[in-house]
Design a protein around this motif. Structure first.
Motif, mmCIF file in Angstrom:
data_model
loop_
_atom_site.group_PDB
_atom_site.id
_atom_site.type_symbol
_atom_site.label_atom_id
_atom_site.label_comp_id
_atom_site.label_asym_id
_atom_site.label_seq_id
_atom_site.Cartn_x
_atom_site.Cartn_y
_atom_site.Cartn_z
ATOM 1 N N PHE A 69 -63.193 -58.599 12.762
ATOM 2 C CA PHE A 69 -64.040 -57.635 13.462
ATOM 3 C C PHE A 69 -63.399 -56.248 13.383
ATOM 4 O O PHE A 69 -62.198 -56.094 13.603
ATOM 5 C CB PHE A 69 -64.243 -58.042 14.922
ATOM 6 C CG PHE A 69 -65.140 -59.229 15.090
ATOM 7 C CD1 PHE A 69 -66.511 -59.060 15.218
ATOM 8 C CD2 PHE A 69 -64.622 -60.513 15.097
ATOM 9 C CE1 PHE A 69 -67.339 -60.152 15.363
ATOM 10 C CE2 PHE A 69 -65.453 -61.616 15.237
ATOM 11 C CZ PHE A 69 -66.818 -61.435 15.375
ATOM 12 N N LYS A 70 -64.217 -55.259 13.092
ATOM 13 C CA LYS A 70 -63.714 -53.899 12.903
ATOM 14 C C LYS A 70 -64.084 -53.036 14.108
ATOM 15 O O LYS A 70 -65.178 -52.487 14.197
ATOM 16 C CB LYS A 70 -64.290 -53.311 11.618
ATOM 17 C CG LYS A 70 -63.878 -54.087 10.373
ATOM 18 C CD LYS A 70 -64.493 -53.506 9.116
ATOM 19 C CE LYS A 70 -64.059 -54.299 7.878
ATOM 20 N NZ LYS A 70 -64.673 -53.742 6.651
ATOM 21 N N ALA A 71 -63.153 -52.938 15.033
ATOM 22 C CA ALA A 71 -63.358 -52.130 16.230
ATOM 23 C C ALA A 71 -62.708 -50.771 16.043
ATOM 24 O O ALA A 71 -61.542 -50.681 15.643
ATOM 25 C CB ALA A 71 -62.780 -52.829 17.454
ATOM 26 N N ASP A 72 -63.458 -49.730 16.318
ATOM 27 C CA ASP A 72 -62.960 -48.368 16.140
ATOM 28 C C ASP A 72 -62.044 -47.972 17.288
ATOM 29 O O ASP A 72 -60.918 -47.518 17.080
ATOM 30 C CB ASP A 72 -64.148 -47.411 16.038
ATOM 31 C CG ASP A 72 -63.716 -45.996 15.691
ATOM 32 O OD1 ASP A 72 -62.590 -45.842 15.178
ATOM 33 O OD2 ASP A 72 -64.495 -45.055 15.918
ATOM 34 N N ARG A 73 -62.502 -48.171 18.497
ATOM 35 C CA ARG A 73 -61.697 -47.757 19.650
ATOM 36 C C ARG A 73 -62.181 -48.451 20.926
ATOM 37 O O ARG A 73 -63.337 -48.859 21.028
ATOM 38 C CB ARG A 73 -61.778 -46.242 19.852
ATOM 39 C CG ARG A 73 -63.167 -45.732 20.220
ATOM 40 C CD ARG A 73 -63.211 -44.222 20.295
ATOM 41 N NE ARG A 73 -64.527 -43.730 20.697
ATOM 42 C CZ ARG A 73 -65.566 -43.600 19.890
ATOM 43 N NH1 ARG A 73 -65.443 -43.926 18.612
ATOM 44 N NH2 ARG A 73 -66.728 -43.141 20.329
ATOM 45 N N LEU A 74 -61.284 -48.568 21.871
ATOM 46 C CA LEU A 74 -61.623 -49.043 23.211
ATOM 47 C C LEU A 74 -62.186 -47.864 23.998
ATOM 48 O O LEU A 74 -61.591 -46.792 24.010
ATOM 49 C CB LEU A 74 -60.362 -49.576 23.907
ATOM 50 C CG LEU A 74 -60.530 -50.113 25.322
ATOM 51 C CD1 LEU A 74 -61.269 -51.435 25.305
ATOM 52 C CD2 LEU A 74 -59.166 -50.284 25.982
ATOM 53 N N PHE A 75 -63.348 -48.049 24.629
ATOM 54 C CA PHE A 75 -63.881 -46.918 25.393
ATOM 55 C C PHE A 75 -64.051 -47.214 26.874
ATOM 56 O O PHE A 75 -64.295 -46.299 27.663
ATOM 57 C CB PHE A 75 -65.206 -46.423 24.775
ATOM 58 C CG PHE A 75 -66.437 -47.147 25.232
ATOM 59 C CD1 PHE A 75 -67.243 -46.618 26.239
ATOM 60 C CD2 PHE A 75 -66.820 -48.335 24.646
ATOM 61 C CE1 PHE A 75 -68.388 -47.271 26.636
ATOM 62 C CE2 PHE A 75 -67.972 -48.991 25.043
ATOM 63 C CZ PHE A 75 -68.759 -48.458 26.053
ATOM 64 N N ALA A 76 -63.900 -48.460 27.292
ATOM 65 C CA ALA A 76 -63.963 -48.781 28.725
ATOM 66 C C ALA A 76 -63.347 -50.166 28.930
ATOM 67 O O ALA A 76 -63.371 -51.010 28.030
ATOM 68 C CB ALA A 76 -65.400 -48.753 29.228
ATOM 69 N N TYR A 77 -62.806 -50.391 30.117
ATOM 70 C CA TYR A 77 -62.299 -51.726 30.432
ATOM 71 C C TYR A 77 -62.289 -51.912 31.943
ATOM 72 O O TYR A 77 -62.340 -50.957 32.715
ATOM 73 C CB TYR A 77 -60.888 -51.934 29.873
ATOM 74 C CG TYR A 77 -59.810 -51.140 30.572
ATOM 75 C CD1 TYR A 77 -59.114 -51.671 31.669
ATOM 76 C CD2 TYR A 77 -59.476 -49.851 30.151
ATOM 77 C CE1 TYR A 77 -58.130 -50.938 32.315
ATOM 78 C CE2 TYR A 77 -58.488 -49.123 30.787
ATOM 79 C CZ TYR A 77 -57.815 -49.665 31.863
ATOM 80 O OH TYR A 77 -56.851 -48.939 32.509
ATOM 81 N N LYS A 78 -62.216 -53.166 32.346
ATOM 82 C CA LYS A 78 -62.114 -53.499 33.760
ATOM 83 C C LYS A 78 -61.286 -54.770 33.890
ATOM 84 O O LYS A 78 -61.493 -55.733 33.145
ATOM 85 C CB LYS A 78 -63.507 -53.708 34.372
ATOM 86 C CG LYS A 78 -63.535 -53.670 35.883
ATOM 87 C CD LYS A 78 -63.359 -52.275 36.434
ATOM 88 C CE LYS A 78 -63.436 -52.251 37.957
ATOM 89 N NZ LYS A 78 -63.253 -50.907 38.509
ATOM 90 N N GLN A 79 -60.362 -54.763 34.833
ATOM 91 C CA GLN A 79 -59.557 -55.943 35.120
ATOM 92 C C GLN A 79 -59.920 -56.430 36.522
ATOM 93 O O GLN A 79 -59.664 -55.749 37.512
ATOM 94 C CB GLN A 79 -58.062 -55.612 34.998
ATOM 95 C CG GLN A 79 -57.682 -55.216 33.568
ATOM 96 C CD GLN A 79 -56.203 -54.986 33.377
ATOM 97 O OE1 GLN A 79 -55.689 -53.927 33.707
ATOM 98 N NE2 GLN A 79 -55.503 -55.976 32.815
#
Length: 408
Positions: free
Chosen positions: A338-348
């Protein structure tokens, strides 16, 4: 009789309960410690695309009807699924030589479940037999459902409810009832939200009279004349009843019986990471080889199940610093192609309030039921019901009616 009721927690459970209580004619105040309502219903947007930073599960027509009544755009969509091995190649969820065994076990399942219908059909946690307090894995093995276990496991682990060897059988069977299990197996349509699940909370909030954000409850204090005091950073206020829908620190509840029960709840550490991809994807992918590993990619979900889209949402369990978690997820994504460009949001998150099988066997939920209303304090929401939108909605409507009078 009209009552003044405080609801602690402004997630889906708290706001939906408040909606039903107001519909029944009561004055309701919702206390939410965060600056936004919604809890695990959390939608983020990238350009015109949206993805969910929580887990939003729903399959029933009753839920569709309720959401449309609120004015939420909800519809059924197909969710295409596949399973990848450690080499990044597609693999069957069950081997071809196991299909006959799977079909035989699935056919046998309704008969095996028949003695447990009191517990399985209850809207909350009631009438739980000892047999369903053992681990789900153990229960499956005792009933010779070895192949069926392989079908259940991905939907338990990947959505943060726990490993089959740990989760009590009642939780697994309550979540994956026959209708939901069939939907998962056959890739039937599941409910999706064109404007994001956060729209549910917006619509509910618009209908409530008194929703207080950024107002953590610091004390629940039983008083005289069946009144209960809620303490918060802005002061104290008295109510006829308080309904707790989220886990709280025991010290907040100044009723030893309720505080002791609250101390029994556990939660799961669950992480959701949203990526912008370099190409469009549409398939939901399970990474079965990671199911025993914390901090590794368990599930990858496309933001557009009905057509390719540029957003990917990755799910993983475990309490890791986000830097370390992202580094591992990035490795897993690359290994799977999988080709992911960047992380733009997350939640823990800390999700799924539950108790051990031993506690259930000792009558934990019977004790909760006995304590409901004592000193004006109640437990509800995901504390007393499995946290899918379908089950919560039905349960909360019944809860409001059972303890506080009929709806209009």
């Amino acid at each position: 009789m009209k009552k003044q009721i405080a609801v602690v927690g402004g997630g889906y459970g708290g706001l939906t309960l408040a909606f039903f209580l107001e519909k029944a004619g009561h004055a309701v105040t919702v206390f939410e410690q965060e600056e936004r309502a919604g809890g695990h219903l959390c939608t983020v947007f990238h350009k015109k695309e949206c993805c969910e930073l929580g887990v939003v599960l729903g399959t029933s027509e009753a839920l569709i009807k309720f959401l449309r009544h609120l004015g939420v755009k909800a519809e059924y969509k197909y969710f295409h699924r596949n399973f990848l091995g450690a080499d990044g190649k597609k693999q069957a969820q069950i081997a071809p030589d196991e299909i006959a065994a799977f079909q035989e076990q699935l056919k046998r399942l309704p008969e095996i479940l028949a003695p447990y219908q009191g517990a399985l059909n209850a809207l909350g946690w009631e009438n739980i037999p000892d047999a369903l307090t053992q681990s789900f894995e153990s229960w499956c093995h005792k009933n010779k459902l070895h192949t069926l276990l392989k079908v259940y496991t991905p939907h338990l682990v990947a959505f943060g409810f726990g490993k089959s060897s740990e989760i009590p059988a009642i939780y697994a069977l309550k979540y994956l009832d026959l209708m939901t299990l069939s939907s998962m197996i056959e890739s039937r349509k599941l409910i999706a939200f064109s404007n994001g699940a956060t729209e549910i909370m917006t619509r509910l909030a618009q209908k409530l009279e008194d929703l207080r954000l950024n107002t953590p409850v610091t004390g629940i204090i039983p008083g005289e004349h069946h009144r209960v005091t809620i303490a918060s950073p802005v002061g104290k206020e008295d109510f006829d009843a308080v309904v707790i829908t989220v886990p709280l620190d025991q010290s907040v509840i100044q009723s030893p019986e309720h505080a002791s029960l609250m101390g029994c709840y556990r939660r799961k550490a669950y992480n959701v990471l949203a990526y912008v991809a370099q190409q469009n994807y549409r398939t939901t992918t399970y990474f079965s080889h990671n199911f025993e590993k914390e901090g590794h990619l368990l599930l990858l979900y496309s933001s557009k199940p009905d057509k390719p889209g540029p957003l990917l949402t990755a799910y993983a369990t475990g309490e890791l610093p986000i830097k370390d978690l992202k580094a591992q997820i990035d490795v897993d994504l690359k290994a799977a192609g999988f080709k992911a460009d960047r992380l733009f949001a997350y939640k823990q998150w800390q999700t799924f309030p539950h108790v051990s099988g031993a506690k259930i066997k000792d009558g934990f939920y019977d004790q909760v039921k006995t304590c409901q209303g004592k000193q004006g304090i109640y437990f509800s929401g995901s504390l007393t019901c499995f946290p899918t939108l379908d089950k919560l909605t039905q349960y909360l409507s019944d809860f409001a009616n059972r303890y506080f009078g009929s709806e209009e």
